[in-house]
Write an enzyme that holds these catalytic residues in place. Structure first.
Site, PDB file in Angstrom:
ATOM      1  N   ASP A 193       5.736   2.683  -4.177  1.00 23.64           N
ATOM      2  CA  ASP A 193       4.924   3.312  -5.207  1.00 23.64           C
ATOM      3  C   ASP A 193       5.790   3.645  -6.428  1.00 23.64           C
ATOM      4  OD1 ASP A 193       2.550   5.232  -6.053  1.00 23.64           O
ATOM      5  OD2 ASP A 193       4.348   6.464  -6.070  1.00 23.64           O
ATOM      6  N   GLU A 206       1.831  -1.280  -1.599  1.00 20.68           N
ATOM      7  CA  GLU A 206       2.946  -0.461  -2.078  1.00 20.68           C
ATOM      8  C   GLU A 206       4.141  -0.545  -1.122  1.00 20.68           C
ATOM      9  OE1 GLU A 206       0.797   2.967  -4.754  1.00 20.68           O
ATOM     10  OE2 GLU A 206       1.083   3.365  -2.634  1.00 20.68           O
TER      11      GLU A 206
END
EC number: 3.1.26.3
Lengths: 241, 241
Positions: free
Chosen positions: B64, B134
Protein backbone atom coordinates in the site's frame (compact mmCIF):
# COMPACT_ATOMS: atom_id res chain seq x y z
CA UNK A 1 36.76 15.43 -5.84
CA UNK A 2 34.95 15.58 -9.21
CA UNK A 3 35.08 18.97 -10.93
CA UNK A 4 31.30 19.57 -10.78
CA UNK A 5 31.32 19.03 -7.04
CA UNK A 6 34.35 21.29 -6.62
CA UNK A 7 32.66 23.97 -8.73
CA UNK A 8 29.43 23.75 -6.73
CA UNK A 9 31.14 23.98 -3.36
CA UNK A 10 33.82 26.58 -4.06
CA UNK A 11 33.19 28.54 -7.26
CA UNK A 12 29.51 28.69 -8.11
CA UNK A 13 27.53 31.82 -7.22
CA UNK A 14 25.31 29.51 -5.13
CA UNK A 15 28.22 28.07 -3.14
CA UNK A 16 26.97 29.51 0.15
CA UNK A 17 23.58 27.83 -0.23
CA UNK A 18 25.23 24.59 -1.38
CA UNK A 19 27.36 24.56 1.76
CA UNK A 20 24.40 25.17 4.02
CA UNK A 21 22.56 22.27 2.40
CA UNK A 22 25.63 20.04 2.51
CA UNK A 23 25.98 20.67 6.25
CA UNK A 24 22.31 19.99 6.77
CA UNK A 25 21.93 16.93 4.56
CA UNK A 26 25.37 15.36 4.51
CA UNK A 27 25.55 15.33 0.71
CA UNK A 28 26.06 17.80 -2.11
CA UNK A 29 22.70 18.51 -3.70
CA UNK A 30 22.24 18.34 -7.46
CA UNK A 31 19.29 20.42 -8.61
CA UNK A 32 19.30 23.40 -6.24
CA UNK A 33 15.96 24.79 -7.39
CA UNK A 34 14.21 21.72 -5.95
CA UNK A 35 15.67 22.42 -2.51
CA UNK A 36 14.83 26.10 -2.68
CA UNK A 37 11.26 25.14 -3.52
CA UNK A 38 11.10 22.69 -0.62
CA UNK A 39 11.76 25.56 1.79
CA UNK A 40 9.39 28.05 0.16
CA UNK A 41 6.04 28.44 1.89
CA UNK A 42 3.07 29.43 -0.22
CA UNK A 43 2.87 32.82 1.56
CA UNK A 44 5.95 33.96 -0.39
CA UNK A 45 5.49 31.89 -3.56
CA UNK A 46 4.74 33.26 -7.00
CA UNK A 47 2.14 32.05 -9.45
CA UNK A 48 3.76 29.96 -12.14
CA UNK A 49 0.58 29.24 -14.08
CA UNK A 50 -3.15 29.68 -13.42
CA UNK A 51 -3.58 29.14 -9.69
CA UNK A 52 -0.40 27.09 -9.21
CA UNK A 53 2.41 28.53 -7.12
CA UNK A 54 6.06 27.61 -6.90
CA UNK A 55 5.61 26.76 -3.23
CA UNK A 56 6.56 23.56 -1.43
CA UNK A 57 3.07 22.04 -1.37
CA UNK A 58 3.39 19.73 -4.36
CA UNK A 59 6.78 18.53 -3.14
CA UNK A 60 5.19 17.94 0.26
CA UNK A 61 2.61 15.65 -1.37
CA UNK A 62 5.36 13.65 -3.05
CA UNK A 63 7.67 13.59 -0.03
CA UNK A 64 4.89 12.48 2.29
CA UNK A 65 4.36 9.43 0.06
CA UNK A 66 8.05 8.56 -0.25
CA UNK A 67 8.54 8.98 3.50
CA UNK A 68 5.54 6.73 4.19
CA UNK A 69 6.99 4.07 1.96
CA UNK A 70 10.48 4.17 3.49
CA UNK A 71 9.12 4.07 7.04
CA UNK A 72 6.83 1.19 6.07
CA UNK A 73 9.82 -0.86 4.93
CA UNK A 74 11.94 0.07 7.95
CA UNK A 75 9.18 -1.07 10.32
CA UNK A 76 8.32 -4.15 8.23
CA UNK A 77 11.91 -5.34 8.62
CA UNK A 78 12.47 -4.12 12.18
CA UNK A 79 9.38 -5.91 13.50
CA UNK A 80 9.08 -9.22 11.62
CA UNK A 81 6.59 -10.63 14.10
CA UNK A 82 4.19 -7.74 14.52
CA UNK A 83 0.98 -7.46 12.58
CA UNK A 84 -0.05 -4.72 10.15
CA UNK A 85 -2.13 -2.96 12.82
CA UNK A 86 0.96 -2.48 14.96
CA UNK A 87 3.01 -1.32 11.96
CA UNK A 88 0.34 1.15 10.85
CA UNK A 89 0.02 2.68 14.29
CA UNK A 90 3.75 2.99 14.82
CA UNK A 91 4.23 4.58 11.41
CA UNK A 92 1.55 7.15 12.10
CA UNK A 93 3.33 8.09 15.32
CA UNK A 94 6.61 8.56 13.45
CA UNK A 95 5.13 10.70 10.67
CA UNK A 96 2.76 12.63 12.93
CA UNK A 97 2.76 16.39 12.44
CA UNK A 98 4.02 16.84 16.00
CA UNK A 99 6.98 14.54 15.41
CA UNK A 100 7.89 15.98 11.99
CA UNK A 101 7.65 19.54 13.30
CA UNK A 102 10.01 18.68 16.14
CA UNK A 103 12.37 17.06 13.63
CA UNK A 104 12.29 20.13 11.36
CA UNK A 105 13.11 22.32 14.34
CA UNK A 106 15.97 20.07 15.44
CA UNK A 107 17.42 20.14 11.94
CA UNK A 108 17.37 23.94 11.93
CA UNK A 109 14.77 24.39 9.20
CA UNK A 110 13.47 27.54 10.89
CA UNK A 111 16.50 29.35 9.47
CA UNK A 112 15.90 28.05 5.95
CA UNK A 113 12.16 28.32 5.42
CA UNK A 114 11.01 31.40 3.54
CA UNK A 115 7.59 32.60 4.60
CA UNK A 116 5.64 35.76 5.25
CA UNK A 117 4.69 35.72 8.92
CA UNK A 118 1.96 38.33 8.42
CA UNK A 119 0.04 35.63 6.58
CA UNK A 120 0.22 33.01 9.30
CA UNK A 121 -1.17 32.78 12.77
CA UNK A 122 1.15 31.38 15.39
CA UNK A 123 -0.47 27.95 15.55
CA UNK A 124 0.19 27.42 11.84
CA UNK A 125 3.82 28.47 12.10
CA UNK A 126 4.85 25.28 13.88
CA UNK A 127 3.64 23.02 11.12
CA UNK A 128 5.70 24.87 8.51
CA UNK A 129 8.61 22.80 9.78
CA UNK A 130 6.98 19.41 9.26
CA UNK A 131 5.61 20.49 5.89
CA UNK A 132 9.09 21.58 4.80
CA UNK A 133 10.54 18.31 6.05
CA UNK A 134 8.19 16.34 3.82
CA UNK A 135 8.85 18.68 0.90
CA UNK A 136 12.59 18.19 1.39
CA UNK A 137 12.14 14.41 1.10
CA UNK A 138 10.27 15.03 -2.16
CA UNK A 139 13.17 17.18 -3.39
CA UNK A 140 15.81 14.61 -2.42
CA UNK A 141 13.78 11.91 -4.17
CA UNK A 142 13.49 13.85 -7.43
CA UNK A 143 17.14 14.85 -7.25
CA UNK A 144 18.70 11.52 -6.26
CA UNK A 145 16.17 8.66 -6.58
CA UNK A 146 14.54 6.25 -4.18
CA UNK A 147 17.45 4.21 -2.88
CA UNK A 148 19.50 7.31 -2.12
CA UNK A 149 16.55 8.88 -0.33
CA UNK A 150 15.97 5.72 1.66
CA UNK A 151 19.61 5.58 2.78
CA UNK A 152 19.58 9.28 3.58
CA UNK A 153 16.45 8.87 5.69
CA UNK A 154 17.74 5.83 7.53
CA UNK A 155 21.28 7.05 8.22
CA UNK A 156 20.82 10.81 8.56
CA UNK A 157 17.34 11.11 9.98
CA UNK A 158 15.97 7.97 11.58
CA UNK A 159 19.06 6.56 13.29
CA UNK A 160 20.31 9.83 14.82
CA UNK A 161 16.98 11.56 15.49
CA UNK A 162 14.08 9.13 15.89
CA UNK A 163 13.79 6.76 18.81
CA UNK A 164 11.43 4.21 17.31
CA UNK A 165 11.37 1.97 20.37
CA UNK A 166 10.44 4.90 22.58
CA UNK A 167 7.62 5.90 20.21
CA UNK A 168 6.47 2.29 20.31
CA UNK A 169 5.91 2.62 24.05
CA UNK A 170 3.93 5.87 23.95
CA UNK A 171 0.34 4.99 23.51
CA UNK A 172 -1.73 7.43 21.54
CA UNK A 173 -4.60 7.88 23.90
CA UNK A 174 -7.29 9.58 21.86
CA UNK A 175 -9.75 9.68 24.71
CA UNK A 176 -7.54 11.69 27.03
CA UNK A 177 -6.33 13.80 24.10
CA UNK A 178 -9.95 14.67 23.26
CA UNK A 179 -10.92 15.40 26.85
CA UNK A 180 -7.90 17.67 27.32
CA UNK A 181 -8.70 19.52 24.12
CA UNK A 182 -12.31 20.07 25.24
CA UNK A 183 -11.18 21.36 28.63
CA UNK A 184 -8.73 23.74 26.99
CA UNK A 185 -11.40 25.06 24.62
CA UNK A 186 -14.21 25.21 27.18
CA UNK A 187 -16.37 22.61 25.47
CA UNK A 188 -18.51 19.93 27.09
CA UNK A 189 -17.85 16.34 26.20
CA UNK A 190 -19.79 13.21 27.05
CA UNK A 191 -19.40 9.67 25.80
CA UNK A 192 -22.88 8.35 25.25
CA UNK A 193 -23.80 4.68 25.04
CA UNK A 194 -26.38 4.34 22.29
CA UNK A 195 -29.02 1.61 22.09
CA UNK A 196 -28.27 -0.88 19.35
CA UNK A 197 -30.52 -1.37 16.38
CA UNK A 198 -32.87 -4.34 16.10
CA UNK A 199 -31.09 -7.34 14.69
CA UNK A 200 -27.66 -6.21 15.79
CA UNK A 201 -25.63 -8.45 18.04
CA UNK A 202 -26.28 -7.75 21.71
CA UNK A 203 -22.56 -8.10 22.20
CA UNK A 204 -21.91 -4.88 20.25
CA UNK A 205 -21.64 -1.53 21.98
CA UNK A 206 -22.13 1.76 20.20
CA UNK A 207 -20.65 4.85 21.79
CA UNK A 208 -20.89 8.42 20.54
CA UNK A 209 -18.46 11.19 21.46
CA UNK A 210 -20.83 14.08 21.99
CA UNK A 211 -19.25 17.55 22.16
CA UNK A 212 -21.49 20.47 23.08
CA UNK A 213 -24.47 18.40 22.02
CA UNK A 214 -23.05 17.47 18.65
CA UNK A 215 -21.95 13.94 17.77
CA UNK A 216 -18.37 14.25 16.56
CA UNK A 217 -17.49 10.56 16.40
CA UNK A 218 -19.09 7.19 16.78
CA UNK A 219 -17.62 3.76 17.52
CA UNK A 220 -19.09 0.27 17.47
CA UNK A 221 -17.07 -2.46 19.14
CA UNK A 222 -17.41 -5.60 21.22
CA UNK A 223 -16.43 -3.79 24.40
CA UNK A 224 -17.64 -0.48 25.73
CA UNK A 225 -14.08 0.64 26.32
CA UNK A 226 -13.01 -0.03 22.75
CA UNK A 227 -16.15 1.63 21.38
CA UNK A 228 -15.25 4.74 23.40
CA UNK A 229 -11.67 4.65 22.13
CA UNK A 230 -12.86 4.46 18.54
CA UNK A 231 -15.42 7.24 19.02
CA UNK A 232 -12.70 9.41 20.56
CA UNK A 233 -10.31 8.68 17.71
CA UNK A 234 -12.94 9.60 15.12
CA UNK A 235 -13.80 12.78 16.97
CA UNK A 236 -10.09 13.75 17.13
CA UNK A 237 -9.91 13.17 13.38
CA UNK A 238 -13.07 15.20 12.71
CA UNK A 239 -11.77 18.06 14.84
CA UNK A 240 -8.31 17.89 13.35
CA UNK A 241 -6.59 17.40 16.72
CA UNK B 1 18.53 -17.34 -21.09
CA UNK B 2 20.48 -17.57 -17.83
CA UNK B 3 20.58 -21.02 -16.24
CA UNK B 4 18.67 -20.01 -13.09
CA UNK B 5 15.83 -18.63 -15.18
CA UNK B 6 15.80 -21.76 -17.35
CA UNK B 7 15.76 -23.95 -14.26
CA UNK B 8 12.89 -21.97 -12.69
CA UNK B 9 10.73 -22.10 -15.80
CA UNK B 10 11.36 -25.64 -17.02
CA UNK B 11 12.91 -27.88 -14.37
CA UNK B 12 12.05 -26.73 -10.89
CA UNK B 13 9.24 -28.49 -9.00
CA UNK B 14 7.56 -25.07 -8.82
CA UNK B 15 7.70 -24.50 -12.58
CA UNK B 16 3.93 -24.47 -12.94
CA UNK B 17 3.52 -21.71 -10.36
CA UNK B 18 6.46 -19.79 -11.85
CA UNK B 19 4.79 -19.88 -15.26
CA UNK B 20 1.46 -18.68 -13.88
CA UNK B 21 3.22 -15.77 -12.20
CA UNK B 22 5.27 -15.00 -15.30
CA UNK B 23 2.10 -14.82 -17.39
CA UNK B 24 0.45 -12.64 -14.82
CA UNK B 25 3.34 -10.30 -14.08
CA UNK B 26 5.41 -10.31 -17.22
CA UNK B 27 8.61 -11.23 -15.39
CA UNK B 28 10.14 -14.28 -13.74
CA UNK B 29 9.77 -13.92 -9.99
CA UNK B 30 12.73 -14.49 -7.66
CA UNK B 31 11.61 -15.40 -4.16
CA UNK B 32 8.46 -17.48 -4.73
CA UNK B 33 7.47 -17.62 -1.07
CA UNK B 34 6.81 -13.87 -1.10
CA UNK B 35 4.32 -14.25 -3.95
CA UNK B 36 2.63 -17.21 -2.30
CA UNK B 37 2.25 -15.13 0.83
CA UNK B 38 0.79 -12.22 -1.15
CA UNK B 39 -2.06 -14.45 -2.28
CA UNK B 40 -2.70 -16.07 1.11
CA UNK B 41 -5.66 -14.67 3.02
CA UNK B 42 -5.57 -14.86 6.80
CA UNK B 43 -8.46 -17.35 6.80
CA UNK B 44 -6.06 -20.05 5.58
CA UNK B 45 -2.83 -18.77 7.14
CA UNK B 46 -0.87 -20.50 9.88
CA UNK B 47 0.56 -18.97 13.00
CA UNK B 48 4.27 -18.41 12.60
CA UNK B 49 4.82 -16.92 16.06
CA UNK B 50 2.57 -15.67 18.85
CA UNK B 51 -0.43 -14.15 17.13
CA UNK B 52 1.32 -13.51 13.81
CA UNK B 53 0.19 -15.42 10.74
CA UNK B 54 1.88 -16.00 7.42
CA UNK B 55 -0.97 -14.21 5.66
CA UNK B 56 -0.76 -11.33 3.20
CA UNK B 57 -1.61 -8.57 5.65
CA UNK B 58 1.89 -7.36 6.44
CA UNK B 59 2.77 -7.37 2.74
CA UNK B 60 -0.42 -5.41 2.11
CA UNK B 61 0.78 -2.74 4.55
CA UNK B 62 4.09 -2.46 2.71
CA UNK B 63 2.58 -2.64 -0.78
CA UNK B 64 0.00 0.00 0.00
CA UNK B 65 2.84 2.39 0.91
CA UNK B 66 4.95 1.60 -2.16
CA UNK B 67 1.91 1.91 -4.43
CA UNK B 68 1.03 5.27 -2.87
CA UNK B 69 4.53 6.53 -3.49
CA UNK B 70 4.67 5.39 -7.13
CA UNK B 71 1.24 6.85 -7.91
CA UNK B 72 2.26 10.10 -6.20
CA UNK B 73 5.26 10.44 -8.52
CA UNK B 74 3.28 9.48 -11.63
CA UNK B 75 0.66 12.15 -10.89
CA UNK B 76 3.27 14.73 -9.81
CA UNK B 77 4.91 14.43 -13.22
CA UNK B 78 1.73 13.95 -15.27
CA UNK B 79 0.10 17.09 -13.86
CA UNK B 80 2.85 19.68 -13.39
CA UNK B 81 0.37 22.53 -13.00
CA UNK B 82 -2.14 21.04 -10.59
CA UNK B 83 -1.98 21.63 -6.87
CA UNK B 84 -1.53 19.05 -4.12
CA UNK B 85 -5.28 18.94 -3.40
CA UNK B 86 -5.95 17.79 -6.94
CA UNK B 87 -3.12 15.23 -6.77
CA UNK B 88 -4.30 13.86 -3.42
CA UNK B 89 -7.87 13.44 -4.62
CA UNK B 90 -6.91 11.79 -7.88
CA UNK B 91 -4.56 9.40 -6.10
CA UNK B 92 -7.27 8.36 -3.67
CA UNK B 93 -9.55 7.55 -6.61
CA UNK B 94 -6.85 5.39 -8.20
CA UNK B 95 -6.06 3.45 -5.02
CA UNK B 96 -9.67 3.22 -3.82
CA UNK B 97 -10.78 -0.23 -2.68
CA UNK B 98 -13.37 -0.30 -5.49
CA UNK B 99 -10.72 0.41 -8.11
CA UNK B 100 -8.14 -2.03 -6.73
CA UNK B 101 -10.74 -4.80 -6.39
CA UNK B 102 -11.74 -4.32 -10.02
CA UNK B 103 -8.07 -4.41 -10.99
CA UNK B 104 -7.49 -7.63 -9.03
CA UNK B 105 -10.47 -9.21 -10.75
CA UNK B 106 -9.29 -8.10 -14.20
CA UNK B 107 -5.85 -9.57 -13.53
CA UNK B 108 -7.41 -12.92 -12.59
CA UNK B 109 -6.43 -12.90 -8.92
CA UNK B 110 -9.63 -14.77 -8.01
CA UNK B 111 -7.93 -17.93 -9.32
CA UNK B 112 -4.79 -17.35 -7.29
CA UNK B 113 -5.99 -16.21 -3.88
CA UNK B 114 -6.16 -18.90 -1.23
CA UNK B 115 -8.92 -18.35 1.29
CA UNK B 116 -11.55 -20.19 3.27
CA UNK B 117 -14.91 -18.94 2.09
CA UNK B 118 -16.70 -20.24 5.18
CA UNK B 119 -14.91 -17.52 7.11
CA UNK B 120 -15.98 -14.64 4.91
CA UNK B 121 -19.30 -13.09 4.14
CA UNK B 122 -19.91 -12.19 0.53
CA UNK B 123 -19.37 -8.46 0.99
CA UNK B 124 -15.85 -9.10 2.29
CA UNK B 125 -14.93 -11.44 -0.55
CA UNK B 126 -14.67 -8.62 -3.08
CA UNK B 127 -12.02 -6.77 -1.15
CA UNK B 128 -9.76 -9.83 -1.02
CA UNK B 129 -8.78 -8.88 -4.54
CA UNK B 130 -7.66 -5.35 -3.74
CA UNK B 131 -5.91 -6.54 -0.59
CA UNK B 132 -4.02 -9.14 -2.60
CA UNK B 133 -3.11 -6.55 -5.22
CA UNK B 134 -1.47 -4.38 -2.58
CA UNK B 135 0.25 -7.40 -1.04
CA UNK B 136 1.59 -8.35 -4.46
CA UNK B 137 3.16 -4.91 -4.83
CA UNK B 138 4.81 -5.48 -1.44
CA UNK B 139 6.15 -8.83 -2.67
CA UNK B 140 7.48 -7.38 -5.94
CA UNK B 141 9.16 -4.59 -3.99
CA UNK B 142 10.92 -6.95 -1.58
CA UNK B 143 11.87 -9.27 -4.44
CA UNK B 144 13.04 -6.72 -7.00
CA UNK B 145 13.42 -3.25 -5.44
CA UNK B 146 11.77 0.11 -5.93
CA UNK B 147 12.73 1.05 -9.48
CA UNK B 148 11.69 -2.35 -10.82
CA UNK B 149 8.37 -2.13 -8.98
CA UNK B 150 7.80 1.37 -10.28
CA UNK B 151 8.42 0.30 -13.89
CA UNK B 152 6.26 -2.79 -13.42
CA UNK B 153 3.41 -0.68 -12.06
CA UNK B 154 3.68 1.94 -14.80
CA UNK B 155 4.08 -0.41 -17.76
CA UNK B 156 2.09 -3.46 -16.68
CA UNK B 157 -0.64 -2.01 -14.52
CA UNK B 158 -1.23 1.70 -14.98
CA UNK B 159 -0.79 2.10 -18.74
CA UNK B 160 -2.86 -0.94 -19.80
CA UNK B 161 -5.46 -0.97 -17.03
CA UNK B 162 -5.99 2.44 -15.44
CA UNK B 163 -7.54 5.33 -17.32
CA UNK B 164 -6.25 8.20 -15.19
CA UNK B 165 -7.87 10.92 -17.28
CA UNK B 166 -11.24 9.21 -17.01
CA UNK B 167 -10.88 8.91 -13.21
CA UNK B 168 -9.98 12.58 -13.16
CA UNK B 169 -13.41 13.38 -14.64
CA UNK B 170 -15.48 11.19 -12.32
CA UNK B 171 -16.48 13.17 -9.29
CA UNK B 172 -16.72 11.10 -6.18
CA UNK B 173 -20.23 11.81 -5.10
CA UNK B 174 -20.37 10.56 -1.54
CA UNK B 175 -23.99 11.53 -1.03
CA UNK B 176 -25.37 9.41 -3.85
CA UNK B 177 -22.91 6.63 -2.99
CA UNK B 178 -24.21 6.58 0.59
CA UNK B 179 -27.87 6.69 -0.44
CA UNK B 180 -27.38 3.83 -2.91
CA UNK B 181 -25.61 1.75 -0.28
CA UNK B 182 -28.45 2.32 2.22
CA UNK B 183 -31.05 1.33 -0.37
CA UNK B 184 -29.13 -1.82 -1.22
CA UNK B 185 -28.81 -2.78 2.46
CA UNK B 186 -32.36 -1.81 3.45
CA UNK B 187 -31.30 0.95 5.80
CA UNK B 188 -32.98 4.30 6.39
CA UNK B 189 -30.98 7.43 5.83
CA UNK B 190 -31.80 11.03 6.57
CA UNK B 191 -29.66 14.13 6.42
CA UNK B 192 -30.55 16.19 9.43
CA UNK B 193 -29.88 19.91 9.81
CA UNK B 194 -28.77 20.46 13.39
CA UNK B 195 -29.18 23.70 15.32
CA UNK B 196 -25.90 25.51 15.81
CA UNK B 197 -24.40 26.12 19.22
CA UNK B 198 -24.54 29.50 20.90
CA UNK B 199 -21.72 31.68 19.78
CA UNK B 200 -21.26 29.92 16.48
CA UNK B 201 -21.57 31.88 13.28
CA UNK B 202 -25.13 31.90 11.97
CA UNK B 203 -23.62 31.36 8.54
CA UNK B 204 -22.50 27.86 9.47
CA UNK B 205 -24.67 24.82 8.79
CA UNK B 206 -24.27 21.53 10.60
CA UNK B 207 -25.68 18.43 8.95
CA UNK B 208 -25.67 14.89 10.32
CA UNK B 209 -25.97 11.76 8.19
CA UNK B 210 -28.34 9.67 10.26
CA UNK B 211 -28.61 5.99 9.35
CA UNK B 212 -31.25 3.89 11.10
CA UNK B 213 -31.27 6.47 13.88
CA UNK B 214 -27.52 6.50 14.37
CA UNK B 215 -25.35 9.47 13.43
CA UNK B 216 -22.67 8.09 11.13
CA UNK B 217 -21.13 11.35 10.00
CA UNK B 218 -21.36 15.05 10.64
CA UNK B 219 -20.36 18.07 8.56
CA UNK B 220 -20.12 21.77 9.30
CA UNK B 221 -19.82 24.14 6.37
CA UNK B 222 -20.91 27.52 5.11
CA UNK B 223 -23.55 26.02 2.83
CA UNK B 224 -26.11 23.37 3.60
CA UNK B 225 -25.13 21.48 0.48
CA UNK B 226 -21.45 21.33 1.40
CA UNK B 227 -22.29 20.32 4.98
CA UNK B 228 -24.33 17.41 3.57
CA UNK B 229 -21.49 16.42 1.27
CA UNK B 230 -19.04 16.36 4.15
CA UNK B 231 -21.42 14.41 6.41
CA UNK B 232 -21.93 11.87 3.61
CA UNK B 233 -18.20 11.55 3.06
CA UNK B 234 -17.57 10.95 6.76
CA UNK B 235 -20.38 8.38 6.90
CA UNK B 236 -18.94 6.55 3.87
CA UNK B 237 -15.60 6.47 5.64
CA UNK B 238 -17.12 5.22 8.91
CA UNK B 239 -19.01 2.48 7.05
CA UNK B 240 -16.03 1.55 4.93
CA UNK B 241 -17.84 2.14 1.64
Amino acid sequence: MPISRFYKLYLSPNRKYVKILKNLLGFVPGNLSLYRMAFRHKSVAQNIKKGVKNSNERLEFLGDAVLGSVIAEVLFKLYPFEDEGFLTELRSKIVSRVNLNALGKKLGFDKLIEYDNRMLNSSRQGSLLGDAFEALIGAVYLDKGYDFTKNFLINHIIKPHIDIHKLEQTETNFKSKLIEWCQRHGRDIIFELVTNQDGESTKLFTVQANIDGEVMGSGKEFSKKNAEKLAAEKACEALGI
